[in-house]
Motif scaffolding. Sequence first.
Motif, PDB file in Angstrom:
ATOM      1  N   THR A   1     -10.313  -8.003  -3.617  1.00 20.74           N
ATOM      2  CA  THR A   1     -10.043  -7.339  -4.900  1.00 20.74           C
ATOM      3  C   THR A   1     -11.196  -6.438  -5.330  1.00 20.74           C
ATOM      4  OG1 THR A   1      -9.443  -7.713  -7.207  1.00 20.74           O
ATOM      5  CG2 THR A   1     -10.910  -9.326  -6.229  1.00 20.74           C
ATOM      6  N   ASN A   2     -10.816  -5.414  -6.097  1.00 25.26           N
ATOM      7  CA  ASN A   2     -11.835  -4.534  -6.671  1.00 25.26           C
ATOM      8  C   ASN A   2     -11.847  -4.645  -8.191  1.00 25.26           C
ATOM      9  OD1 ASN A   2     -12.712  -3.361  -4.230  1.00 25.26           O
ATOM     10  ND2 ASN A   2     -10.828  -2.142  -4.182  1.00 25.26           N
ATOM     11  N   ASP A   3     -10.960  -5.468  -8.718  1.00 25.29           N
ATOM     12  CA  ASP A   3     -10.839  -5.646 -10.165  1.00 25.29           C
ATOM     13  C   ASP A   3     -12.065  -6.393 -10.698  1.00 25.29           C
ATOM     14  OD1 ASP A   3     -10.224  -6.754 -12.669  1.00 25.29           O
ATOM     15  OD2 ASP A   3      -8.076  -6.473 -12.285  1.00 25.29           O
ATOM     16  N   ILE A   4     -12.796  -5.761 -11.611  1.00 24.38           N
ATOM     17  CA  ILE A   4     -14.050  -6.329 -12.126  1.00 24.38           C
ATOM     18  C   ILE A   4     -13.818  -7.684 -12.801  1.00 24.38           C
ATOM     19  CG2 ILE A   4     -15.854  -5.974 -13.900  1.00 24.38           C
ATOM     20  CD1 ILE A   4     -16.331  -4.392 -11.344  1.00 24.38           C
ATOM     21  N   GLU A   5     -12.723  -7.786 -13.569  1.00 24.57           N
ATOM     22  CA  GLU A   5     -12.460  -9.060 -14.268  1.00 24.57           C
ATOM     23  C   GLU A   5     -12.207 -10.179 -13.273  1.00 24.57           C
ATOM     24  OE1 GLU A   5      -9.809  -9.254 -17.457  1.00 24.57           O
ATOM     25  OE2 GLU A   5     -10.847  -7.716 -18.626  1.00 24.57           O
ATOM     26  N   LYS A   6     -11.457  -9.839 -12.213  1.00 17.02           N
ATOM     27  CA  LYS A   6     -11.172 -10.850 -11.193  1.00 17.02           C
ATOM     28  C   LYS A   6     -12.454 -11.233 -10.449  1.00 17.02           C
ATOM     29  CE  LYS A   6      -6.317  -9.898 -10.212  1.00 17.02           C
ATOM     30  NZ  LYS A   6      -5.400  -9.193  -9.320  1.00 17.02           N
ATOM     31  N   ILE A   7     -13.261 -10.239 -10.141  1.00 21.89           N
ATOM     32  CA  ILE A   7     -14.528 -10.526  -9.444  1.00 21.89           C
ATOM     33  C   ILE A   7     -15.411 -11.412 -10.323  1.00 21.89           C
ATOM     34  CG2 ILE A   7     -16.664  -9.497  -8.540  1.00 21.89           C
ATOM     35  CD1 ILE A   7     -14.988  -7.105  -7.620  1.00 21.89           C
ATOM     36  N   PHE A   8     -15.430 -11.108 -11.628  1.00 27.56           N
ATOM     37  CA  PHE A   8     -16.242 -11.920 -12.534  1.00 27.56           C
ATOM     38  C   PHE A   8     -15.731 -13.361 -12.572  1.00 27.56           C
ATOM     39  CE2 PHE A   8     -17.267 -13.681 -16.697  1.00 27.56           C
ATOM     40  CZ  PHE A   8     -18.643 -13.585 -16.646  1.00 27.56           C
ATOM     41  N   GLU A   9     -14.406 -13.492 -12.643  1.00 26.11           N
ATOM     42  CA  GLU A   9     -13.805 -14.831 -12.656  1.00 26.11           C
ATOM     43  C   GLU A   9     -14.210 -15.611 -11.391  1.00 26.11           C
ATOM     44  OE1 GLU A   9     -12.332 -17.011 -14.295  1.00 26.11           O
ATOM     45  OE2 GLU A   9     -11.282 -18.246 -12.818  1.00 26.11           O
ATOM     46  N   LEU A  10     -14.145 -14.929 -10.227  1.00 23.54           N
ATOM     47  CA  LEU A  10     -14.502 -15.600  -8.968  1.00 23.54           C
ATOM     48  C   LEU A  10     -15.974 -15.991  -8.949  1.00 23.54           C
ATOM     49  CD1 LEU A  10     -12.501 -13.281  -6.584  1.00 23.54           C
ATOM     50  CD2 LEU A  10     -12.089 -15.709  -6.911  1.00 23.54           C
ATOM     51  N   LYS A  11     -16.814 -15.101  -9.436  1.00 23.53           N
ATOM     52  CA  LYS A  11     -18.246 -15.391  -9.442  1.00 23.53           C
ATOM     53  C   LYS A  11     -18.561 -16.555 -10.376  1.00 23.53           C
ATOM     54  CE  LYS A  11     -20.147 -10.997  -7.859  1.00 23.53           C
ATOM     55  NZ  LYS A  11     -20.744 -11.498  -6.624  1.00 23.53           N
ATOM     56  N   THR A  12     -17.876 -16.594 -11.531  1.00 20.61           N
ATOM     57  CA  THR A  12     -18.124 -17.728 -12.438  1.00 20.61           C
ATOM     58  C   THR A  12     -17.584 -19.030 -11.842  1.00 20.61           C
ATOM     59  OG1 THR A  12     -16.171 -17.123 -13.686  1.00 20.61           O
ATOM     60  CG2 THR A  12     -18.269 -16.473 -14.626  1.00 20.61           C
ATOM     61  N   GLN A  13     -16.495 -18.927 -11.074  1.00 22.51           N
ATOM     62  CA  GLN A  13     -15.987 -20.133 -10.407  1.00 22.51           C
ATOM     63  C   GLN A  13     -17.032 -20.673  -9.427  1.00 22.51           C
ATOM     64  OE1 GLN A  13     -13.623 -22.072 -11.017  1.00 22.51           O
ATOM     65  NE2 GLN A  13     -12.090 -20.924 -12.152  1.00 22.51           N
ATOM     66  N   VAL A  14     -17.693 -19.766  -8.722  1.00 18.37           N
ATOM     67  CA  VAL A  14     -18.749 -20.197  -7.786  1.00 18.37           C
ATOM     68  C   VAL A  14     -19.889 -20.857  -8.564  1.00 18.37           C
ATOM     69  CG1 VAL A  14     -20.466 -19.397  -6.096  1.00 18.37           C
ATOM     70  CG2 VAL A  14     -18.159 -18.466  -6.046  1.00 18.37           C
ATOM     71  N   ILE A  15     -20.229 -20.276  -9.711  1.00 18.82           N
ATOM     72  CA  ILE A  15     -21.280 -20.863 -10.552  1.00 18.82           C
ATOM     73  C   ILE A  15     -20.856 -22.260 -11.013  1.00 18.82           C
ATOM     74  CG2 ILE A  15     -22.427 -20.653 -12.810  1.00 18.82           C
ATOM     75  CD1 ILE A  15     -22.350 -17.561 -12.330  1.00 18.82           C
ATOM     76  N   ARG A  16     -19.596 -22.381 -11.427  1.00 15.15           N
ATOM     77  CA  ARG A  16     -19.090 -23.675 -11.903  1.00 15.15           C
ATOM     78  C   ARG A  16     -19.118 -24.721 -10.790  1.00 15.15           C
ATOM     79  NH1 ARG A  16     -13.894 -21.396 -15.126  1.00 15.15           N
ATOM     80  NH2 ARG A  16     -13.438 -23.566 -15.632  1.00 15.15           N
ATOM     81  N   CYS A  17     -18.802 -24.293  -9.574  1.00 11.77           N
ATOM     82  CA  CYS A  17     -18.882 -25.225  -8.427  1.00 11.77           C
ATOM     83  C   CYS A  17     -20.318 -25.685  -8.236  1.00 11.77           C
ATOM     84  CB  CYS A  17     -18.399 -24.566  -7.146  1.00 11.77           C
ATOM     85  SG  CYS A  17     -16.623 -24.408  -7.073  1.00 11.77           S
ATOM     86  N   ASN A  18     -21.254 -24.743  -8.359  1.00 15.42           N
ATOM     87  CA  ASN A  18     -22.663 -25.111  -8.204  1.00 15.42           C
ATOM     88  C   ASN A  18     -23.117 -26.065  -9.291  1.00 15.42           C
ATOM     89  OD1 ASN A  18     -24.165 -23.835  -5.895  1.00 15.42           O
ATOM     90  ND2 ASN A  18     -22.983 -22.103  -6.639  1.00 15.42           N
TER      91      ASN A  18
END
Lengths: 284, 277
Positions: free
Chosen positions: B90-107
């Motif tokens: 995806t290139n959608d900024i909101e989706k990328i942000f959501e994915l990045k925060t999910q990675v943070i939440r996993c950490n």
Amino acid sequence: MISRTTLFFILLLGANLFAQKSSENLLDISNRIKFGNYLYKEKDFIRSIDEYKIILQSYDDDTIKFRFAKSFFNLHRFNEAAENFKTLFLSQSLSEEAKLFYFQSYFFQNDFSTFRKITSRQIYFPERYSKEVKRLISISYLLSDEKLPEQKSLLESFDDSLQTRLYLFYQLKKNPPQKNPTTAAVFSALIPGAGKIYTGEISDGIIAFLATTVSAYLAVNNFQHDHNFRGWLFTGLTSFFYGGNVYGSFLSAKNFNVTAKENLQTEIKTFFEKRNYTMPEIDF
Amino acid sequence: MSIKKLFIFIILFSDFLLAQATIDDLNSNAEKLFENGNYFSAITEFKRVLFFDERSTYSFNANYKIGLCYKQGAFYDEAVKYFSFAEKSTNDIEKIFELKTQVIRCNILRKTTERAIQLCNELENDKRFSQFIGKINYWKGWAFIFADDWKSAEKFFQNSEEGTQLKYIAQKVNREKLSVTFAKVISYILPGSGQIYAGNYFSGFLSLAWNVAAGYFTINSFLANRAFDGIVIGELVWLRFYKGNVENAEKYAVQKNLEVSNKTLKFLQEEYRGLKP
């Protein structure tokens, strides 16, 4: 001239063929096999098991049966793996490999006596992999506490490059370095700390000797100078140090023996683990 | 139409009527499993979708959902892997942000909080996500909670709209927590006081009594001109109780702080209604 009915059939057939291509049934057997193999390749064995189970309900294939069993094996579900490898004993192409993995499934359950009992059944013995099974039997002796067989018969099936280490393991298993707990306790009872030195804990031994003798001297000295309270205080300390040291030496010898045995077992296990228990890599 | 022709017609036409599992069917089945909370099977079906999805139509969604399923099952390493795969689709900024925060939440959940904070800092420095600064602070606050640093957590919740309630919770924890250094220092000055400060009165008074008795015998020996006795009693008895008193003060203060943190974490897990890692 083509009749109207024939034309209708031709069009219907064409449309049907097109529909087949564009809406291929992704849940049919061939696609399930493709997906199952993909999961297996990705090492997602817990899911490849489920997929293969569905496939095997309606499709008989030895390679899939083998992979199904191997998935259990890779998940260390050795009982189920053994059961499923057994179904391939009559297979034309995979019988020998299935038998080898059947034995491995028992070997890795660490119930070595059952494993050896099963290997003695000639009907199950894989001729092509007889050396491999012999090696597994030898390893099972080296990893257990049972009486070792003769050195020659135990080590002969292994490669020459492994013989030096295996000979060392054999000797250490046969004559392990041991310390007698009673001897350690008696040593410490005669000379405080001597038992600890005997078990290799030299600094502990010296400290125990100093603590016991100094507090004993102070106890005597205080009694001689009529300082009775301090005399009793140091007597208590001396008894505490002396008793603790005798008991500690006994435990230290026991600990030495357990640690030496565990270290040797770990070393042997690591040695074979690194070499995949000298088993060949087999997959289909 | 003859019977023969009718038969051929029925055979050909029946093929249209037979159920065919298409990629869309696979995806809707996977979605259903996901919605019903059957995460194990949902992962299998989404993986099937990815495997047969030659045009990568469902690549983002399937990878994202697989990540969520793994996260639900506490397989955080796998979850992070699939969130990263989804990011590539995806290139959608909101989706990328959501994915990045999910990675943070996993950490945060797998307690690799330093990595979570590092990822938050990376997001903060990335100009593409400047409009999400409040959310970044919110997850940074959570990372500090899991790192047991409630003071920093309070600071970051203060800079986040969503974190108002959490700010007050962090404040409360900070008030309730004891100073481990203070407990140790007062124990050096008056043996037992550190334990009393941490709420362990019995241990505190017992420690005080042992130290007074051992100190008395040590000093008494010196006064009786038996310096060697004094040194040995001081070393073997008094010093042992004195050191033990300081160590206990530290241990009890740490334990008390842990109780406060755990109680709050339990509250957050069971009662807190806001967004959680």
